[in-house]
Design a protein around this motif. Structure first.
Motif, PDB file in Angstrom:
ATOM      1  N   ALA A 146     -31.220  35.648 -66.331  1.00 23.42           N
ATOM      2  CA  ALA A 146     -30.623  36.533 -67.359  1.00 23.42           C
ATOM      3  C   ALA A 146     -31.695  37.132 -68.253  1.00 23.42           C
ATOM      4  CB  ALA A 146     -29.607  35.745 -68.188  1.00 23.42           C
ATOM      5  N   HIS A 172     -31.464  39.859 -64.646  1.00 21.72           N
ATOM      6  CA  HIS A 172     -30.691  39.676 -63.410  1.00 21.72           C
ATOM      7  C   HIS A 172     -29.411  38.899 -63.714  1.00 21.72           C
ATOM      8  CE1 HIS A 172     -34.056  40.990 -60.887  1.00 21.72           C
ATOM      9  NE2 HIS A 172     -34.840  40.214 -61.631  1.00 21.72           N
ATOM     10  N   ASN A 173     -28.386  39.180 -62.929  1.00 26.40           N
ATOM     11  CA  ASN A 173     -27.138  38.418 -63.060  1.00 26.40           C
ATOM     12  C   ASN A 173     -27.230  37.220 -62.098  1.00 26.40           C
ATOM     13  OD1 ASN A 173     -24.575  37.420 -63.295  1.00 26.40           O
ATOM     14  ND2 ASN A 173     -23.536  39.395 -63.032  1.00 26.40           N
TER      15      ASN A 173
END
Length: 531
Positions: free
Chosen positions: A473, A477-478
């Motif tokens: 995160a 990025h997820n």
């Protein structure tokens, strides 16, 4: 020496009921000692590594035990045929229990690995001799099947309580207690074996037996190299070192065959392999071991890492598999002695095992837990129908002179099948999982985190997962979809691995036709009482 025949008792057993029961309790405690150790230690391993700080030797805690036990099983199986099994059972309990104390007292990982190797020698002696004590006590194979339930129950109880006991002891009493728990069980089994197990021999010797040292050494080299090859395969693939180990194993096996054909007192009698029935049973032991260990080893990883179950939830789903091996063995003892063709139980057992593997290979995280447990019950019953019959059929076919080595070889070949199964399935799972994770991270531009996600154990440890999602995160990025992609890759990989085990179970079903009709004879042969 006095000749003592089982015909003295109406139930075709060497001892009266009470003495038979006490002797079998001793043998069952011995079986429990080995089974308990194998299940309890695995739970404590992460804690042991974090305290002793030797992660590079993590795999060797299990490997050193397996290596020495696989080598010693056939050697002591043959020695038991010549000298009687009681002295070796006693020696094995002493070695195993003392080695357990040394494991508990380990101050470093290298010390623990050596102590586990010594424990493996004791474990191999136990497996090589304890299983063959049952036909010593019960020459009648029908009676033997009924009494063998005690041994199956001991294994079932140990396998059922082992993981939970390991977690409980580690949490409340420290990881060293996991090894010290063998001390009371060892002393109990030593008392019963010393006091109640008779010292029986089936081969009368006009001259002193010379131990076949070259044969023993070649067995050690062949099985040791094969074990090391199998250990390296999932992580390193077919590297030059792995191919070299496989070549050494093949050369040692060929040299062993040539030597044993000429040796007067061979530790591995080659005439056994000319027996069509024994050959078929040995083949089924390898194939059955492949399927059994693949299912036992990778189903928990599928349920926890793939389906997101907690260790307790996965334990509840897996427990019926272990428990119903025992229930299947008990039912088998009742059924097989009442049907005209005992071989049918092998067909039924392998069919149930194949069905269970295919069902697991088709399961998803949406599959109801009750249905998964039902599949585990079918798999457990299948193993309960197969494993005791392979042992009893081999003992029936081998005859008194080769009883110990035939029983020991069957156990060794099952372990070798298990080693090959977990190695091939492990290689398949590792490669497919890594490939799936690599694709998902590459598509998201997050290849920097590949090393952290490359080990599927991260999908089990929720604390580590949280930390990784946090890192991802921060980098924009997820993390949740990436973890889900890794989970899907693991499920797909294990599905393929378990499907391979199912195909091997179908091959076993086909190979069962090679086993000539086994007649469970109610005849009694004289044995030599060596006390």
């Amino acid at each position: 020496m006095a000749v003592h025949t089982a015909a003295h008792h109406s139930s075709a057993q060497v001892l009266p009921f009470r003495e038979s029961l006490l002797a079998m309790l001793g043998v069952s405690f011995v079986a429990m000692l080995v089974a308990l150790d194998q299940t309890v230690v695995g739970t404590a391993l992460p804690t042991i590594v974090s305290e002793l700080r030797g992660f590079e030797l993590y795999a060797w805690v299990a490997t050193s035990y397996l290596l020495t036990s696989v080598i010693t099983v056939p050697i002591f199986g043959r020695l038991g045929d010549y000298y009687g099994r009681k002295p070796f059972v006693i020696a094995s309990i002493v070695v195993f229990t003392l080695a357990s104390v040394l494991c508990g007292a380990a101050s470093s990982m290298s010390f623990l690995v050596v102590a586990r190797g010594l424990q493996g020698i004791g474990g191999g002696m136990l497996v090589g001799t304890a299983f063959a004590c049952i036909p010593d006590l019960f020459p009648d194979s029908v009676v033997r099947l009924r009494w063998q339930v005690l041994m199956s129950s001991a294994f079932g109880i140990a396998n059922a309580i082992g993981p939970s006991l390991g977690g409980f002891l580690t949490q409340y009493y420290g990881w060293r207690s996991v090894f010290y728990v063998n001390l009371p069980v060892g002393l109990l089994s030593l008392f019963f074996v010393w006091r109640y197990l008779p010292h029986l021999r089936h081969i009368a010797h006009k001259e002193r037996m010379r131990l076949d040292w070259p044969g023993a050494l070649l067995i050690a080299v062949a099985l040791g190299s094969l074990q090391l090859f199998v250990e390296r395969l999932p992580e390193h693939g077919l590297s030059l070192a792995a191919i070299g180990l496989l070549a050494i194993a093949a050369a040692a096996a060929l040299a062993l065959w040539q030597w044993e054909r000429r040796c007067a007192q061979a530790i591995l009698p080659v005439d056994m392999f000319r027996n069509a029935s024994l050959n078929a049973l040995f083949t089924l032991a390898v194939l059955g071991g492949f399927t059994m260990f693949s299912l036992l080893f990778y189903a928990p990883l599928l349920f926890q890492g793939g389906f997101g179950m907690s260790p307790n939830e996965a334990g509840v789903v897996i427990t019926p598999l272990v428990v119903f091996i025992t229930i299947g063995s008990i039912a088998n003892g009742r059924i097989v002695s009442r049907i005209r063709n005992p071989n049918r139980m092998l067909y039924v057992g392998f069919a149930m095992l194949a069905f269970a593997c295919f069902a697991v290979a088709l399961a998803s995280h949406n599959t109801p837990r009750g249905l998964l447990m039902a599949v585990m019950i079918v798999g457990g019953l299948g193993l309960g129908f197969v494993m005791p019959n392979l042992t009893v059929f081999a003992q029936q076919t081998a005859g008194r002179e080769h009883l110990g080595i035939a029983t020991a070889l069957l156990q060794s070949l099952r372990m070798i099948g298990g080693m090959i199964g977990t190695a091939l399935t492990g290689t398949l799972v590792t490669q497919l999982y890594s490939s799936g994770v690599h694709k998902a991270l590459e598509a998201d531009g997050a290849l920097h985190w590949f090393t952290q996600l490359a080990d599927p154990q991260i999908l089990i440890n929720r604390n580590t997962q949280g930390a990784l999602v946090g890192e991802l995160a921060k980098a924009g990025h997820n993390g949740a979809p990436l973890l889900e992609a890794a989970r899907e890759a693991l499920v797909g990989a294990i599905h393929l691995g378990i499907a391979l085990a199912a195909v091997v179970a179908l091959v076993s079903l086909w190979q069962t036709r090679r086993v000539p009709l086994i007649k469970l004879q109610r005849k009694v042969e004289p044995v030599i009482h060596a006390d």
